[in-house]
Write an enzyme that holds these catalytic residues in place. Sequence first.
Site: not given
Ligand code: GAR
Length: 210
Positions: A90-91, A65, A107, A141, A109, A143-145, A136
């Site tokens: 998504m990393r 990472r 971000n 930060t 979420h 801490e994840l999400d 949201s």
């Molecule tokens: C979105 O719904 C976003 O909130 C989520 O992925 C989707 C991406 O859609 N993000 C996460 O889950 C982050 N952990 P998109 O590629 O069409 O923008």
Amino acid sequence: PKRIAILISGSGSNLQAIIDHQKSHSDLYEIALVISNRPNAYGLVRAQNAGITTKVIDHTEYESRESFDLQLQSEIDAVNADLVVLAGFMRILTPTFTKHYLGKMLNIHPSLLPKYTGLHTHKRAIEAGDLKHGLSVHFVTPELDGGPVILQAEVDIEPKDNEASLAEKVHIQEHIAYPLVVEWFVKGNLSLKDNQAWLNQSCLNTPVLL
Ligand code: GAR
């Protein structure tokens, strides 16, 4: 104009919403770079269609990472980004990376945080019998999400909803919310202070349907 870098992994519909918003706010900001960790992310096509520089940094080609994040950081810093926008990226990011961009990385979420950090948020909200779900936007930060929330938007979970229909409802709200928060930031109306999201009062009267 401020310079933003957008990180994606997939379809990039949130990226598209920001591309569309930027077109009518080109005095405020430009999208300097779009980076995907997946070579076949459709969001790369969206960016290229808009004439935006793209880079693929394929995480499978890095042994840790740390080394992946270092490459991300060097590409982002090479374009002098004022803001880093995670849009379906998504990393999990290392603390070193998140600290480097503290107060300058957002971000989105798909849940009403602090509920449902991580994956499969729509399915989990339905299975829990929740009546409300949503999204949201938060500062990132280590801490994840877990970073300070800036803006949330709610949607109703109806009996007929399934994972796909709920995801679609959330997406509609995401495409309104994310460009708005980016606009606040590049206007200097939003910042991270004492680990809290600080928002200029004027933004609270923004006439949008959320
Ligand atoms: C979105 O719904 C976003 O909130 C989520 O992925 C989707 C991406 O859609 N993000 C996460 O889950 C982050 N952990 P998109 O590629 O069409 O923008």
